[in-house]
Each structure stands twice: as C-alpha cells, then as structure tokens.
Design a protein around this motif. Structure first.
Motif, PDB file in Angstrom:
ATOM      1  N   PHE A   1       1.060   5.266  -0.023  1.00 22.90           N
ATOM      2  CA  PHE A   1       0.373   6.549   0.170  1.00 22.90           C
ATOM      3  C   PHE A   1       1.300   7.642  -0.340  1.00 22.90           C
ATOM      4  O   PHE A   1       2.398   7.806   0.169  1.00 22.90           O
ATOM      5  CB  PHE A   1       0.095   6.813   1.656  1.00 22.90           C
TER       6      PHE A   1
ATOM      7  N   VAL B   1      -6.263   4.533  -6.108  1.00 26.50           N
ATOM      8  CA  VAL B   1      -7.355   5.386  -5.638  1.00 26.50           C
ATOM      9  C   VAL B   1      -6.873   6.826  -5.610  1.00 26.50           C
ATOM     10  O   VAL B   1      -5.914   7.153  -4.903  1.00 26.50           O
ATOM     11  CB  VAL B   1      -7.825   4.950  -4.230  1.00 26.50           C
TER      12      VAL B   1
ATOM     13  N   PHE C   1      -2.848   0.226  -4.092  1.00 32.66           N
ATOM     14  CA  PHE C   1      -2.878  -1.093  -3.443  1.00 32.66           C
ATOM     15  C   PHE C   1      -2.424  -2.101  -4.487  1.00 32.66           C
ATOM     16  O   PHE C   1      -3.077  -2.265  -5.509  1.00 32.66           O
ATOM     17  CB  PHE C   1      -4.302  -1.444  -2.987  1.00 32.66           C
TER      18      PHE C   1
ATOM     19  N   ARG D   1      -7.057  -1.280 -11.610  1.00 34.64           N
ATOM     20  CA  ARG D   1      -8.377  -0.626 -11.568  1.00 34.64           C
ATOM     21  C   ARG D   1      -8.182   0.734 -10.915  1.00 34.64           C
ATOM     22  O   ARG D   1      -7.668   0.812  -9.798  1.00 34.64           O
ATOM     23  CB  ARG D   1      -9.359  -1.485 -10.766  1.00 34.64           C
TER      24      ARG D   1
ATOM     25  N   VAL E   1      -9.715   4.223  -9.344  1.00 35.01           N
ATOM     26  CA  VAL E   1     -10.928   4.704  -8.681  1.00 35.01           C
ATOM     27  C   VAL E   1     -10.722   6.170  -8.324  1.00 35.01           C
ATOM     28  O   VAL E   1      -9.674   6.547  -7.825  1.00 35.01           O
ATOM     29  CB  VAL E   1     -11.195   3.899  -7.385  1.00 35.01           C
ATOM     30  N   GLN E   2     -11.725   6.976  -8.617  1.00 38.64           N
ATOM     31  CA  GLN E   2     -11.668   8.400  -8.243  1.00 38.64           C
ATOM     32  C   GLN E   2     -12.563   8.613  -7.027  1.00 38.64           C
ATOM     33  O   GLN E   2     -13.742   8.314  -7.071  1.00 38.64           O
ATOM     34  CB  GLN E   2     -12.200   9.265  -9.399  1.00 38.64           C
ATOM     35  N   TRP E   3     -11.973   9.112  -5.959  1.00 39.92           N
ATOM     36  CA  TRP E   3     -12.784   9.417  -4.769  1.00 39.92           C
ATOM     37  C   TRP E   3     -12.635  10.868  -4.407  1.00 39.92           C
ATOM     38  O   TRP E   3     -11.581  11.432  -4.533  1.00 39.92           O
ATOM     39  CB  TRP E   3     -12.342   8.548  -3.588  1.00 39.92           C
TER      40      TRP E   3
ATOM     41  N   VAL F   1      -4.503  12.431   1.087  1.00 40.31           N
ATOM     42  CA  VAL F   1      -4.951  11.335   1.949  1.00 40.31           C
ATOM     43  C   VAL F   1      -4.125  11.322   3.228  1.00 40.31           C
ATOM     44  O   VAL F   1      -2.896  11.356   3.181  1.00 40.31           O
ATOM     45  CB  VAL F   1      -4.772   9.986   1.215  1.00 40.31           C
TER      46      VAL F   1
ATOM     47  N   VAL G   1       0.869  -1.178   0.000  1.00 42.85           N
ATOM     48  CA  VAL G   1       0.000   0.000   0.000  1.00 42.85           C
ATOM     49  C   VAL G   1       0.905   1.227   0.000  1.00 42.85           C
ATOM     50  O   VAL G   1       1.698   1.406   0.922  1.00 42.85           O
ATOM     51  CB  VAL G   1      -0.921   0.020   1.238  1.00 42.85           C
TER      52      VAL G   1
ATOM     53  N   SER H   1      -7.814  10.659  -4.713  1.00 46.52           N
ATOM     54  CA  SER H   1      -8.767  11.423  -3.914  1.00 46.52           C
ATOM     55  C   SER H   1      -8.731  12.891  -4.298  1.00 46.52           C
ATOM     56  O   SER H   1      -7.751  13.373  -4.853  1.00 46.52           O
ATOM     57  CB  SER H   1      -8.446  11.285  -2.429  1.00 46.52           C
ATOM     58  N   ARG H   2      -9.833  13.582  -3.945  1.00 49.95           N
ATOM     59  CA  ARG H   2      -9.888  15.019  -4.237  1.00 49.95           C
ATOM     60  C   ARG H   2      -8.950  15.802  -3.326  1.00 49.95           C
ATOM     61  O   ARG H   2      -8.480  16.865  -3.680  1.00 49.95           O
ATOM     62  CB  ARG H   2     -11.326  15.520  -4.066  1.00 49.95           C
TER      63      ARG H   2
ATOM     64  N   VAL I   1      -3.430   6.710  -3.496  1.00 54.29           N
ATOM     65  CA  VAL I   1      -3.073   5.510  -2.736  1.00 54.29           C
ATOM     66  C   VAL I   1      -3.114   4.330  -3.698  1.00 54.29           C
ATOM     67  O   VAL I   1      -4.107   4.143  -4.407  1.00 54.29           O
ATOM     68  CB  VAL I   1      -4.040   5.253  -1.564  1.00 54.29           C
TER      69      VAL I   1
ATOM     70  N   PHE J   1      -5.081  -1.590  -7.356  1.00 57.32           N
ATOM     71  CA  PHE J   1      -6.124  -0.555  -7.300  1.00 57.32           C
ATOM     72  C   PHE J   1      -5.394   0.762  -7.084  1.00 57.32           C
ATOM     73  O   PHE J   1      -4.563   0.863  -6.177  1.00 57.32           O
ATOM     74  CB  PHE J   1      -7.082  -0.788  -6.132  1.00 57.32           C
TER      75      PHE J   1
END
Lengths: 228, 150
Positions: free
Chosen positions: A64, A82, A71, A224, A226-228, A88, A62, A84-85, A69, A80
């Motif tokens: 950061f 990820v 994974f 994969r 992902v947008q958070w 983190v 993982v 973020s806006r 982030v 994955f």
C-alpha cells in the motif's frame, strides 16, 4: 467505519520517532457461509508505506503506497497494480496504528459530544454526526479506559447498531498505545460479519528485510493494471 | 445544455431501450455455475467464497444507488453514460490472501456488476425524471386547455 477510524486514529506515521514497525499478523473474517484466515508479516515504513507479506493461504505481497496498491504473487510471478482516485486506507491495519481517543478529530469532522458518563473506570461518550450528514451517518458511542480507546459503536441514522469495533491487548510505545487485537462486528441486515485481527512479535523501529524495504516488481512479472 | 438533454425527444426513447437491454436475465436462463457454487475450500482449510458472487454482492452493496439515481434524474443521458463508463471502486482488503485467479475473477465481476448497478440506478433516475417532466407537461397542458375553455 473508515472515516471514523481515520478520525480516531493517530496513525503510526503521526507518532513521533516511529520510522518502521514489524509484526506478525493474523486475520480472520467470518461472514454468512464463509470463513477466511490470513497470516503473514506486517511492515510499516514511514511516512505511509505498508507492506503485507502474506504467507497463508497463499504467498502474496501487498504493498500500500499512496493511491496505489500492488498485489504480487512471487510463486506465479503475477501482479495486479490497482490505482485509485483517492488515497487508499490500509485495511484492517488500523489496529496497529495508535488507536487513541482522539476526539478532537471527531470534533473537526463536525461531530458534537451529546452525552458522557463514567461506568466504573470507563468513560462512555456519545457523539452526534454533523447536521448536514445526519441522513447518512449515525451517532457514535466511544468507550475509553485510562486513555485507551477500547471500543466504539456506530449507529445507523435510524439509531440501530451498525457495527462495533473493540480494541484490546494494548502495548505502549512512547506515549502512545497500540492495540494488538482488534475485533469488528457488523450487524447490518442479513450480512452480519465478524473480523478479528491480532498482531504479535511487534517491533518498533525495526530493520525491514531488504526485499521489503526496496521492493519493486520484477520486470518479468505478468502485470495487470486496474484503475479504480 | 442539461435542459436540452432532458427535453430532447429521443432521450426518453433511449432510456426505455436501455432499460429493456438491462432487464435481468431470468434465473433459469443463467449459467448454472453462477448460482450454484457458494464457497470453495482453501489450501489452509478455510472456506473461500466464490469470487464472482462475492464481487457481485460487494458491488451491489458498495454502489451509491441514490447518487446514480440523482445523476440520471438530473443530467439524463449524460448521467447514464458516466455511470456505464466510470469504474467503480472495490474494497481492496477483499483481495488480501486470495489467489491470483480469485483476484482476477473478482476484479472483472466487480467492475461489470458495479457498472451495471450504477447504470441501472441512473436509468431509473432518468426515467423518473422524464416521467415527472411528462406529468408536469400534461398538467400544464390540461390547465391551459381548461383555462381556454372558460
């Protein structure tokens, strides 16, 4: 809790002369009907990159880094990413940051000292949230002994105890103390939970393993995003 | 613009239709696995919570319903659309030490549930906003009619 910790924590990045940290970590999370144990290695690279090399219960890396982030599962070659806006905050790893009673940061956030007293050699101080946020935030109670933060309580705006985080087993590096044991208990509603993180074999300014220092996802990894 | 949205005659109809379409499915009609499995045993011997159930609980807890209610109340349909489009932010610490399958299911369920909770709150806000407007109009009309009678 993140906001409070952010205010209290003088992060490793801010500690002079700490360029890297290596440690073994163990995390236990107990909630209603579940108990999880995670073990692995913790690596910090200045200024703000943290990598967890999880060895149990799964093999997982993982990473950061700022708002991202990653994974990565080396066995399955899956990943994955990820995004973020906002940046983190590194979860549960505040323990290895230099947790000190940096109350000036609380004051900068608008908290005001409402009471303080000594109980033995422990200074207990109570902080009220900024007036504008009184409906969302509750008061804080900090306990510090000989310059080390040993616990803080967060109350709900109605004055109920929401969570208690305690720090123990501090080690000293330079002028900073690093707690090697952090325990958080949440008392909210029926979802009470407990999290305990312990660090061992801590090395400051260690040499990071090559695969950690220059980690990048293999081109063949199934990714994969992902947008958070 | 905002007033136009709130005052638009079709805004209320759309709100009602959305509410109907979002009504929770009765427990008896849900897939059995959704309610049954709570935890699974991990390789390390610990108990791992069901990813979808955990994600749904987290999304319900994390979502700022008050904010989305206000968004629905203040900007009506626009707030509802934003609520159903904007990806909710999940706590990434939840994913540490979890298998790729678990993470994948968790992300899907969290996003679905998060949007649903956001949307429901915005729809409720929209309906309440509309309701308040309707009541206000009725009062104004009633007062106007009454003053005309005199």
């Amino acid at each position: 809790m993140t906001l409070v910790l952010a205010a209290l924590v003088l992060a490793v990045a801010g500690t002079p002369s700490v360029n890297s940290v290596c440690a073994v970590f163990e995390r236990m999370v107990k909630g209603p009907g579940s108990e999880e144990h995670v073990q692995g290695f913790y690596y910090f690279q200045a200024p703000h990159k943290v990598t967890l090399d999880v060895r149990s219960p799964v093999r997982q890396l993982v990473v950061f880094d700022g708002n991202t982030v990653t994974f990565y599962y080396p066995v399955e070659n899956k990943a994955f990413r990820v995004k973020s806006r906002s940046p983190v905050s590194v979860p549960f790893l505040e323990a290895l940051a230099s947790v000190q009673p940096e109350t000036k940061h609380l004051a900068q956030l608008g908290y005001t000292l409402s009471a303080h007293e000594f109980k033995g050699d422990t200074l207990v101080s109570r902080w009220q949230p900024p007036p504008k946020l009184k409906k969302a935030l509750g008061a804080l109670t900090l306990r510090e002994t000989r310059g080390r933060l040993i616990s803080f309580d967060e109350l709900t705006p109605k004055g109920q105890l929401e969570s208690r985080t305690s720090f123990a087993n501090h080690v000293r590096f330079g002028s900073a103390y690093f707690p090697l044991e952090i325990r958080s208990e949440s008392y909210l509603e029926s979802e009470s939970s407990e999290e305990r993180v312990t660090y061992s074999n801590v090395e400051f300014n260690c040499t990071l393993p090559k695969e950690i220092a220059s980690f990048s996802l293999p081109k063949t990894a199934i990714l994969r995003e992902v947008q958070w | 613009m905002v007033t136009w949205f709130i005052n638009a005659p079709w805004a209320k109809v759309i709100c009602i239709l959305l509410v109907i379409s979002l009504c929770p499915i009765p427990a008896s009609l849900r897939p059995a696995h959704a309610a049954a499995q709570q935890t699974t045993e991990t390789q390390a011997g610990g108990m791992e919570p069901d990813p979808c159930m955990t994600a749904q609980q987290d999304a319900t807890r994390d979502t700022n319903k008050g904010l989305w209610f206000l968004a629905g109340c203040a900007i009506g349909i626009t707030g509802i659309i934003i609520a159903y489009v904007l990806e909710p932010t999940a706590p990434q610490s939840r994913l540490i030490g979890k298998s790729p399958q678990w993470v994948s299911v968790y992300i899907d369920c969290y996003q679905r549930k998060g949007k649903s909770v956001q949307g429901n709150a915005a729809v409720t806000g929209c309906l309440v906003g509309e309701g308040v407007l309707v009541v206000a109009y009725l009062i104004i009309i009633a007062v106007a009619v009454e003053s005309e009678d005199y």
